[in-house]
Design a protein around this motif. Structure first.
Motif, PDB file in Angstrom:
ATOM      1  N   THR A  51       0.822  -1.221   0.000  1.00 56.24           N
ATOM      2  CA  THR A  51       0.000   0.000   0.000  1.00 56.24           C
ATOM      3  C   THR A  51       0.854   1.269   0.000  1.00 56.24           C
ATOM      4  OG1 THR A  51      -0.096  -0.119   2.405  1.00 56.24           O
ATOM      5  CG2 THR A  51      -1.951  -1.066   1.180  1.00 56.24           C
ATOM      6  N   MET A  65      -8.808  -1.683   0.923  1.00 59.15           N
ATOM      7  CA  MET A  65     -10.248  -1.635   0.612  1.00 59.15           C
ATOM      8  C   MET A  65     -10.867  -3.028   0.526  1.00 59.15           C
ATOM      9  SD  MET A  65     -10.024   1.156  -2.463  1.00 59.15           S
ATOM     10  CE  MET A  65     -11.756   1.224  -2.838  1.00 59.15           C
ATOM     11  N   VAL A  66     -10.066  -4.074   0.747  1.00 56.26           N
ATOM     12  CA  VAL A  66     -10.571  -5.447   0.593  1.00 56.26           C
ATOM     13  C   VAL A  66     -10.305  -6.222   1.882  1.00 56.26           C
ATOM     14  CG1 VAL A  66     -10.336  -5.605  -1.920  1.00 56.26           C
ATOM     15  CG2 VAL A  66      -8.339  -6.034  -0.473  1.00 56.26           C
ATOM     16  N   LYS A  67     -10.884  -7.433   1.966  1.00 55.04           N
ATOM     17  CA  LYS A  67     -10.588  -8.282   3.128  1.00 55.04           C
ATOM     18  C   LYS A  67     -10.257  -9.699   2.648  1.00 55.04           C
ATOM     19  CE  LYS A  67     -15.454  -9.177   4.188  1.00 55.04           C
ATOM     20  NZ  LYS A  67     -15.950  -8.824   2.860  1.00 55.04           N
ATOM     21  N   LYS A 121      -9.842  -1.472  -7.712  1.00 57.43           N
ATOM     22  CA  LYS A 121      -9.146  -0.767  -6.633  1.00 57.43           C
ATOM     23  C   LYS A 121      -9.067  -1.661  -5.399  1.00 57.43           C
ATOM     24  CE  LYS A 121     -10.308   4.021  -7.602  1.00 57.43           C
ATOM     25  NZ  LYS A 121     -11.361   5.010  -7.434  1.00 57.43           N
ATOM     26  N   ILE A 122      -7.878  -1.738  -4.805  1.00 57.78           N
ATOM     27  CA  ILE A 122      -7.740  -2.502  -3.556  1.00 57.78           C
ATOM     28  C   ILE A 122      -7.139  -1.634  -2.447  1.00 57.78           C
ATOM     29  CG2 ILE A 122      -7.628  -4.805  -4.613  1.00 57.78           C
ATOM     30  CD1 ILE A 122      -4.577  -4.665  -4.431  1.00 57.78           C
ATOM     31  N   GLY A 123      -6.652  -0.453  -2.813  1.00 61.50           N
ATOM     32  CA  GLY A 123      -6.104   0.480  -1.821  1.00 61.50           C
ATOM     33  C   GLY A 123      -6.585   1.883  -2.133  1.00 61.50           C
ATOM     34  N   LYS A 124      -7.065   2.588  -1.082  1.00 62.25           N
ATOM     35  CA  LYS A 124      -7.670   3.903  -1.305  1.00 62.25           C
ATOM     36  C   LYS A 124      -6.743   5.027  -0.838  1.00 62.25           C
ATOM     37  CE  LYS A 124     -11.756   6.547  -0.085  1.00 62.25           C
ATOM     38  NZ  LYS A 124     -12.987   6.589   0.652  1.00 62.25           N
ATOM     39  N   GLN A 169      -6.521   8.128   0.870  1.00 64.81           N
ATOM     40  CA  GLN A 169      -7.451   8.837   1.763  1.00 64.81           C
ATOM     41  C   GLN A 169      -7.138  10.319   1.877  1.00 64.81           C
ATOM     42  OE1 GLN A 169      -6.995   6.116   5.136  1.00 64.81           O
ATOM     43  NE2 GLN A 169      -9.204   5.864   5.056  1.00 64.81           N
ATOM     44  N   PHE A 214      -3.945   5.693  -5.188  1.00 65.19           N
ATOM     45  CA  PHE A 214      -4.769   4.482  -5.214  1.00 65.19           C
ATOM     46  C   PHE A 214      -3.926   3.297  -5.686  1.00 65.19           C
ATOM     47  CE2 PHE A 214      -8.189   7.594  -5.264  1.00 65.19           C
ATOM     48  CZ  PHE A 214      -9.151   6.979  -4.479  1.00 65.19           C
ATOM     49  N   HIS A 231      -4.313  -0.729  -7.340  1.00 64.02           N
ATOM     50  CA  HIS A 231      -5.252  -1.585  -8.078  1.00 64.02           C
ATOM     51  C   HIS A 231      -4.712  -3.010  -8.178  1.00 64.02           C
ATOM     52  CE1 HIS A 231      -5.914   2.576  -9.261  1.00 64.02           C
ATOM     53  NE2 HIS A 231      -7.151   2.252  -9.585  1.00 64.02           N
TER      54      HIS A 231
END
Ligand code: SF4
Ligand code: SF4
Length: 426
Positions: A38, A49-51, A61-64, A66, A72, A74
């Motif tokens: 990240t 953004m995922v688990k 997208k898997i990381g935001k 903020q 971001f 992906h």
């Protein structure tokens, strides 16, 4: 008009580009597991953004990001999230997301841009996780702010061994020019200059030929000297102007050729950064290549693909030998990793004490006294490195250590000073 570039002070000629300069970019075959971090940019790590257990598609997208100073992240493949863990990246806390590739190639919907406004383009660049692909990884959307008159395209790639940008200029010439044109039109810029070191003969020829169809863009050959590609040195050479911190001070933006290509593909196809061009080279590599590699690919898989001459390899370096760092095979590729080099022992002769020859001073493009950093670091006087010898002006080019006949570990002293100098030590 004849243009004479301004030379910056210092600089060296480290050579050794040719191993992969004629190797076309190849796609690295997919691997079974990707580990995406990240923190692949300058700024704040992206928030996961995922688990574990989630199914993700390629480009999802898997990381935001903020905050503004972030990027971001992906997914490079379609697959299942199998692990999320905390990691430490050079002293910073971040997370690593493991994705088991299902090889289905299922893609998340992508959307390019049709109606261009500066705000929409900036938003798209942010959304697609585009950062400086020359290695600096500065979030690109932040550079596209305020009044911009000039765009400088960095095609210098002055570190030895690296040919990622060189090949991009040769193989994606028109996409790069269209990308520049899109930015210039959207931000109402007046001038576009592509700076290329004169040793990249084929790239210069292709760009000079193609640029004839673009009236506001020109190609400028630059002397082959390291670190010509550093932002301040490039601006001085092309615009005859000095900047204190950022190009926006003079209404300019500098972008690497790979970053421009990413913007073009983002605008046209809505493609986020899920792969990048990496030069895999050095005397210790069996089949040196320029590879398009998905982000998060284990370095071990890359090395297995190209083959390693185990008997002669001393160190694996990420990026170039001047500004890069030693890595282990457990490391993964990231947005800023433009090279993976396997170097032999002869590159690292034994270290000796400083003989005060002054060569490090002669080659420093920022006019600093690198030998003093070593002296002060040995005494733990990190605070004095800034107070008396302006350490924060160092652009970490590595010239001083490269030229040093005693192999004094000047970069180690510099990084220690930057890290520890914030605390008082004297
Ligand atoms: S180049 Fe090396 S030996 Fe010479 S002054 Fe600098 S640190 Fe000392
Ligand atoms: S002191 Fe910094 S800027 Fe000067 S040569 Fe060394 S690394 Fe480059």
């Amino acid at each position: 008009m004849f243009f004479k570039p301004i030379f910056f002070r210092g600089g060296i000629h480290p050579g050794e580009k040719e191993i992969t300069s004629e190797k076309k970019i190849e796609k690295m075959p997919e691997v079974g597991t990707y580990r995406v971090t990240t923190l692949q940019h300058i700024g704040v790590p992206a928030a996961v953004m995922v688990k574990v257990g989630d199914h993700v598609k390629k480009y999802q997208k898997i990381g935001k990001a903020q905050v503004k100073f972030s990027a971001f992240i992906h997914s490079p493949c379609s697959g299942k999230i199998t692990q999320i863990k905390k990691i430490n990246i050079r002293g910073r806390e971040a997370e690593e997301i493991t994705i088991e590739n299902d090889f289905s190639g299922e893609e998340f919907e992508r959307k390019g841009l049709r109606n261009f406004t500066p705000e929409k383009l900036q938003e798209l660049v942010d959304d697609l996780g585009i950062v400086g692909l020359g290695g600096a990884t500065f979030p690109t959307h932040i550079k596209l702010e305020g009044k911009l008159k000039t765009i400088i395209i960095n095609g210098v790639e002055c570190e030895p061994y690296l040919n990622a940008d060189n090949r991009v200029m040769i193989e994606s010439t028109y996409e790069i020019l269209d990308g520049i044109e899109i930015l210039m039109t959207t931000f109402d810029m007046e001038e576009g200059i592509i700076g290329i070191e004169e040793n990249k003969v084929v790239a210069i020829e292709k760009m000079e030929q193609a640029v004839k169809g673009y009236s506001r863009i020109r190609v400028q050959k630059l002397p082959t000297i390291y670190p010509q590609g550093a932002e301040k040195q490039l601006i001085k050479a092309l615009l005859k102007k000095e900047i204190k911190s950022f190009p926006m001070e003079i209404e300019a933006v500098t972008l690497n050729v790979g970053t421009i290509l990413a913007i073009y593909r983002g605008v046209t196809y809505g493609t986020p950064i899920v792969e990048r061009i990496v030069t895999v080279s050095g005397e210790g590599i069996e089949n040196p290549k320029n590879l398009s590699i998905p982000i998060g690919t284990p370095v071990k898989d890359v090395l297995n693909y190209v083959g390693v001459k185990e008997d002669i390899v001393d160190k694996i370096i990420a990026c170039g030998p001047m500004m890069g760092r030693e890595i282990g095979e457990t490391e993964v590729t990231s947005k800023g990793m433009n090279g993976i080099l396997a170097l032999g022992k002869e590159k690292f002769p034994p270290k000796l004490p400083c003989i005060r020859c002054g060569r490090c001073v002669d080659v420093c493009p920022m006019g600093l006294l690198p030998l003093e950093y070593d002296r002060l670091a040995k005494k733990g006087k990190y605070h004095q490195m800034e107070k008396e010898f302006s350490l924060s002006s160092c652009i970490k080019c590595g010239n001083c250590e490269y030229i040093c006949p005693s192999q004094v570990p000047l970069m180690e002293a510099i990084f220690l000073g930057l890290e520890k100098g914030r605390d008082r030590d004297d």
